[in-house]
Motif scaffolding. Structure first.
Motif, PDB file in Angstrom:
ATOM      1  N   GLU A   1      15.347 -46.993   4.161  1.00 41.98           N
ATOM      2  CA  GLU A   1      14.379 -47.236   3.091  1.00 41.98           C
ATOM      3  C   GLU A   1      14.520 -48.655   2.544  1.00 41.98           C
ATOM      4  O   GLU A   1      13.517 -49.338   2.306  1.00 41.98           O
ATOM      5  CB  GLU A   1      14.560 -46.202   1.983  1.00 41.98           C
ATOM      6  N   ASP A   2      15.756 -49.117   2.355  1.00 47.79           N
ATOM      7  CA  ASP A   2      15.964 -50.492   1.895  1.00 47.79           C
ATOM      8  C   ASP A   2      15.372 -51.493   2.879  1.00 47.79           C
ATOM      9  O   ASP A   2      14.762 -52.499   2.479  1.00 47.79           O
ATOM     10  CB  ASP A   2      17.456 -50.767   1.716  1.00 47.79           C
TER      11      ASP A   2
ATOM     12  N   SER B   1       9.030 -41.275  -3.816  1.00 47.30           N
ATOM     13  CA  SER B   1       8.982 -42.731  -3.788  1.00 47.30           C
ATOM     14  C   SER B   1       7.980 -43.185  -2.732  1.00 47.30           C
ATOM     15  O   SER B   1       7.708 -42.459  -1.772  1.00 47.30           O
ATOM     16  CB  SER B   1      10.385 -43.256  -3.447  1.00 47.30           C
TER      17      SER B   1
ATOM     18  N   PHE C   1      11.614 -51.513   2.436  1.00 44.81           N
ATOM     19  CA  PHE C   1      11.250 -52.241   1.218  1.00 44.81           C
ATOM     20  C   PHE C   1      11.353 -53.747   1.447  1.00 44.81           C
ATOM     21  O   PHE C   1      10.463 -54.513   1.050  1.00 44.81           O
ATOM     22  CB  PHE C   1      12.161 -51.840   0.060  1.00 44.81           C
ATOM     23  N   ASP C   2      12.445 -54.189   2.065  1.00 46.47           N
ATOM     24  CA  ASP C   2      12.615 -55.622   2.316  1.00 46.47           C
ATOM     25  C   ASP C   2      11.535 -56.151   3.251  1.00 46.47           C
ATOM     26  O   ASP C   2      11.003 -57.253   3.048  1.00 46.47           O
ATOM     27  CB  ASP C   2      13.998 -55.889   2.911  1.00 46.47           C
TER      28      ASP C   2
ATOM     29  N   ILE D   1       7.016 -46.663  -0.295  1.00 47.05           N
ATOM     30  CA  ILE D   1       7.432 -47.988   0.178  1.00 47.05           C
ATOM     31  C   ILE D   1       6.529 -49.080  -0.386  1.00 47.05           C
ATOM     32  O   ILE D   1       6.952 -50.228  -0.554  1.00 47.05           O
ATOM     33  CB  ILE D   1       7.444 -48.029   1.721  1.00 47.05           C
TER      34      ILE D   1
ATOM     35  N   GLY E   1      12.947 -57.318 -10.590  1.00 40.39           N
ATOM     36  CA  GLY E   1      13.669 -57.120  -9.333  1.00 40.39           C
ATOM     37  C   GLY E   1      14.836 -58.075  -9.192  1.00 40.39           C
ATOM     38  O   GLY E   1      15.925 -57.681  -8.762  1.00 40.39           O
TER      39      GLY E   1
ATOM     40  N   LYS F   1      15.168 -47.361  -7.326  1.00 44.64           N
ATOM     41  CA  LYS F   1      16.202 -46.945  -6.368  1.00 44.64           C
ATOM     42  C   LYS F   1      17.492 -47.714  -6.623  1.00 44.64           C
ATOM     43  O   LYS F   1      18.588 -47.133  -6.631  1.00 44.64           O
ATOM     44  CB  LYS F   1      15.719 -47.180  -4.939  1.00 44.64           C
TER      45      LYS F   1
ATOM     46  N   LEU G   1      17.239 -58.116  -6.236  1.00 47.56           N
ATOM     47  CA  LEU G   1      16.221 -57.825  -5.227  1.00 47.56           C
ATOM     48  C   LEU G   1      15.232 -58.976  -5.142  1.00 47.56           C
ATOM     49  O   LEU G   1      14.871 -59.584  -6.149  1.00 47.56           O
ATOM     50  CB  LEU G   1      15.476 -56.537  -5.572  1.00 47.56           C
TER      51      LEU G   1
ATOM     52  N   CYS H   1       9.472 -48.520  -7.334  1.00 42.72           N
ATOM     53  CA  CYS H   1      10.324 -47.597  -6.578  1.00 42.72           C
ATOM     54  C   CYS H   1      11.533 -48.340  -6.020  1.00 42.72           C
ATOM     55  O   CYS H   1      12.649 -47.812  -5.999  1.00 42.72           O
ATOM     56  CB  CYS H   1       9.540 -46.943  -5.442  1.00 42.72           C
ATOM     57  N   ARG H   2      11.313 -49.565  -5.562  1.00 43.06           N
ATOM     58  CA  ARG H   2      12.415 -50.396  -5.066  1.00 43.06           C
ATOM     59  C   ARG H   2      13.421 -50.667  -6.180  1.00 43.06           C
ATOM     60  O   ARG H   2      14.636 -50.546  -5.992  1.00 43.06           O
ATOM     61  CB  ARG H   2      11.840 -51.714  -4.529  1.00 43.06           C
TER      62      ARG H   2
END
Length: 249
Positions: free
Chosen positions: A121-122, A9, A125-126, A11, A83, A20, A88, A16-17
Motif C-alpha cells: 500500500e505504501d 482506505s 501511495f508513493d 489509494i 504530509g 495510515k 511523506l 488516507c496516506r
C-alpha cells in the motif's frame, strides 16, 4: 485476546496516506501492538473516474468539487504540508488522476499471498502521489508487486482473477452497509468508528480504550475528533485547526 481494527482506505486519497502514517505511528508505540490485528479494506472515492483522467489533479478536483482553482491549489498545498509533517512526499503537480480499482485488486492479491500488504500500500501511495505513476496501469502494478517479491506473472493474472475482484467488491459493499462515506475510516472491534486522518495521539487513545474494554477495564468514551480530515466522494477536506480537520463537505 487480540483486538481487531478494520480500515477502509483509497489509494487515490491523500488523507488516507497521512492517516495510515499516523495510525502506524500510534500502533508502533502501543504496548500491546503484537496483539492487534489490522485488516485493510478497499474504498473507491470516485467510481466514475476513468482509467486515466485527461488532465491534472488540480483540474480534476476543480471539475469534481466545483471549486475555484486558487482554492483547490491552496487545499493541495495544505495537504502536502500535512504530509511533510509525517515524513511523506506529495507532488500534486505530478499526480495522474486514474481509477484505483486495479490498485485495490493488487492489494487483495498481495493479501492472499501473505505479502506485507502495508508495504504494498505504501508503494502504491508513493507511485500515485510522489512519482506520477498511473495506478490503473497493469505494468505499473506488476512492477510494484515484483518489487515486493511477488511473481510478476501471477500478479498480472491476479489483477483480474474473479476471486480477487469479488474480494474488492465485498469491501465496497461492507463500507456501504456500515455507512462509510469518507476515508480513511477505522473500525475498532467491529463496534467503534474513528473517521479521518486523526492525530497519532487520538489513535493511541482509541487503542488503549478498546484494549481496556476487551480485557476489560473501564468503559469507553467517544473515539476520535468529529472534525478530522478525510476524503469523501466530493473531494478532500483540509484541516481547520492543527492536527485535525474539517468534516467532509
Amino acid at each position: 485476546m487480540t483486538i481487531r481494527i478494520d480500515i477502509w482506505s483509497d489509494i487515490a486519497c491523500p488523507w488516507c496516506r497521512i492517516g495510515k502514517a499516523r495510525f502506524e505511528s500510534a500502533l508502533a508505540r502501543f504496548a500491546h501492538r503484537d496483539e492487534v490485528e489490522v485488516a485493510w479494506h478497499a474504498f473507491i472515492l470516485d467510481p466514475d473516474l476513468p482509467v486515466r483522467y485527461d488532465g491534472t489533479e488540480v483540474e480534476y478536483l476543480i471539475e469534481r468539487k466545483g471549486m475555484p482553482r486558487a482554492q483547490v491549489e491552496a487545499m493541495t498545498q495544505q495537504i502536502a504540508r500535512a504530509g511533510a509533517g509525517e515524513g511523506l512526499d506529495f507532488d500534486f503537480d505530478s499526480v495522474v488522476p486514474s481509477s484505483s480499482l486495479a490498485a485495490h485488486a493488487l492489494l487483495k492479491y498481495a493479501e492472499a499471498t501473505g505479502a506485507d500488504i502495508g508495504a504494498v500500500e505504501d508503494a502504491l501511495f508513493d507511485a500515485h502521489f510522489r512519482d506520477g505513476e498511473v495506478i490503473a496501469d497493469a505494468d505499473v502494478l506488476v512492477r510494484i508487486g515484483a518489487a515486493q517479491r511477488l511473481d510478476a506473472g501471477a500478479v498480472r493474472a491476479g489483477l483480474t482473477d474473479p476471486t480477487v475482484v469479488r474480494a474488492v467488491q465485498a469491501d465496497l459493499a461492507a463500507a456501504q452497509q456500515i455507512g462509510v462515506s469518507g476515508v480513511p475510516f477505522f473500525v475498532f472491534e467491529q463496534k467503534y468508528g474513528v473517521s479521518g486522518a486523526q492525530p497519532a495521539e487520538v489513535f493511541t487513545q482509541a487503542l488503549e480504550q478498546v484494549w481496556a474494554e476487551v480485557h476489560p477495564q473501564v468503559g469507553l468514551t467517544p473515539l476520535g475528533e468529529p472534525d478530522a480530515a478525510a476524503c469523501g466522494p466530493d473531494g478532500c477536506a483540509v484541516p481547520t485547526r492543527p492536527d485535525a480537520g474539517a468534516e467532509q463537505s
